[in-house]
Design a protein around this motif. Sequence first.
Motif, short mmCIF file in Angstrom:
data_model
loop_
_atom_site.label_atom_id
_atom_site.label_comp_id
_atom_site.label_asym_id
_atom_site.label_seq_id
_atom_site.Cartn_x
_atom_site.Cartn_y
_atom_site.Cartn_z
N VAL A 191 0.84 -1.19 0.00
CA VAL A 191 0.00 0.00 0.00
C VAL A 191 0.88 1.25 0.00
N LEU A 192 0.59 2.15 -0.93
CA LEU A 192 1.25 3.45 -0.98
C LEU A 192 0.63 4.33 0.10
N MET A 193 1.37 4.55 1.19
CA MET A 193 0.81 5.22 2.37
C MET A 193 0.87 6.74 2.27
N GLU A 194 1.70 7.28 1.40
CA GLU A 194 1.82 8.72 1.20
C GLU A 194 2.37 8.97 -0.20
N THR A 195 2.42 10.24 -0.59
CA THR A 195 2.89 10.69 -1.92
C THR A 195 2.03 10.15 -3.05
N GLY A 196 0.80 9.78 -2.76
CA GLY A 196 -0.08 9.30 -3.80
C GLY A 196 -0.77 10.45 -4.53
N PRO A 197 -1.34 10.16 -5.69
CA PRO A 197 -1.59 8.81 -6.21
C PRO A 197 -0.45 8.18 -7.01
N SER A 198 0.56 8.98 -7.41
CA SER A 198 1.58 8.42 -8.30
C SER A 198 2.74 7.78 -7.55
N GLY A 199 3.07 8.29 -6.36
CA GLY A 199 4.16 7.71 -5.59
C GLY A 199 5.47 7.72 -6.34
N GLY A 200 6.30 6.73 -6.01
CA GLY A 200 7.60 6.60 -6.65
C GLY A 200 8.62 6.01 -5.70
N SER A 201 8.69 6.56 -4.49
CA SER A 201 9.68 6.09 -3.53
C SER A 201 9.19 4.84 -2.82
N LEU A 202 10.06 3.84 -2.72
CA LEU A 202 9.69 2.61 -2.02
C LEU A 202 9.52 2.83 -0.52
N SER A 203 10.09 3.91 0.00
CA SER A 203 9.94 4.18 1.44
C SER A 203 8.51 4.56 1.81
N ALA A 204 7.69 4.91 0.82
CA ALA A 204 6.29 5.26 1.07
C ALA A 204 5.37 4.06 1.01
N VAL A 205 5.92 2.87 0.73
CA VAL A 205 5.11 1.66 0.52
C VAL A 205 5.17 0.77 1.75
N LYS A 206 4.00 0.31 2.17
CA LYS A 206 3.89 -0.61 3.30
C LYS A 206 3.38 -1.96 2.80
N GLN A 207 4.03 -3.02 3.23
CA GLN A 207 3.58 -4.37 2.89
C GLN A 207 2.43 -4.76 3.82
N VAL A 208 1.22 -4.82 3.29
CA VAL A 208 0.04 -5.13 4.09
C VAL A 208 -0.38 -6.58 3.91
N GLY A 209 -0.29 -7.10 2.69
CA GLY A 209 -0.61 -8.50 2.45
C GLY A 209 -2.07 -8.84 2.64
N ALA A 210 -2.95 -8.03 2.05
CA ALA A 210 -4.39 -8.28 2.20
C ALA A 210 -5.11 -7.98 0.89
N VAL A 211 -6.22 -8.69 0.69
CA VAL A 211 -7.14 -8.43 -0.42
C VAL A 211 -8.54 -8.50 0.16
N ALA A 212 -9.35 -7.50 -0.14
CA ALA A 212 -10.74 -7.48 0.32
C ALA A 212 -11.67 -7.63 -0.87
N VAL A 213 -12.65 -8.50 -0.74
CA VAL A 213 -13.58 -8.81 -1.84
C VAL A 213 -15.00 -8.65 -1.32
#
Length: 333
Positions: free
Chosen positions: A262-284
Amino acid sequence: MNDDPYADSSPPKRRLITRRRVLVGCGAVVATGALSGGGFLAFDRYRRFGRSADAFIRDHRVEMPTSVPPIVIAHGTDPALNVRAAIDRMGGMGRFVGPDDVVVVKPNIGFDRVPDQAANTHPEVVAEVARLCLEEKPLRVIVCDCPVAESRRAFERSGIMHAALEVGAEVVLPEESSYYTVEISERLGTWDVLEPFVIATKIINVPVAKHHNLTNTTAGMKNWIGITGKLRVMFHNDLDRSIAELAALMRPTLTVVDASRVLMETGPSGGSLSAVKQVGAVAVGVDPVALDAWAFSLWGAGPNELPALFDLVESMGLGRAAAYVDAPIEIVA
């Protein structure tokens, strides 16, 4: 300074060569005279092959027994397994897709980013949704979207083009599609909408949950902006109302929210991997409002802390935000 660690300065490819590549429409050849309308590209980024002005978007929902939960959340490190486990808990894809269907899978392919940057839907999530649909032997399974970035480059760098074609789905780029003129709402007027969204008998919305600088979070309802080539800035005046009116028009068969990373900040385009959090979930689920509320909860927003958009869509009868709290099924894939 470019903060994209995966930046690639090579020119975009003209044609992706693959035996499975199937595209709808007349191809990318358009006469230059199509631009003679004076200012056309200020409003629409893609050259269009016009169609009927009286086309409409059907309601793609299916009747669900009360035993089916409104939302299932699967946790695990494998995005495809999460998708399959959650949809199995919903009763399987056969509950939603049949042999007579033309199925459109609508990911978020907004930006020229690689999967680890989390600006687009994870390609393994898109591929697994398409694979599950194909197992039901429908007439067609089509993956399409209108990116913010140059479309072919976004489709390729996101990994979605390769992943979708690999499982046997069709891929439709906006400049290679026919368009239909569709009335969106009284306020938004008529738009030129990609043909797949008009001809589909079932639509599965497959957004990514990520930060957005205007709405804080974006997921399923805002993903419908990608049915058209209109510039995103066209929607930013009263953005909540635009999102709500699109959600009232686009009633999906199923929504699959990707929160693998999940891109936690700098969205919607992002770019830096430091803004990404590994959540490991899918909601349906079948309640798009509840699924968007769940996406907001990834930033700590409780059901009483959601933005005004949720009051608006609930008042329009589009879903119930609190369903992600009081009626979810959580599983480990």
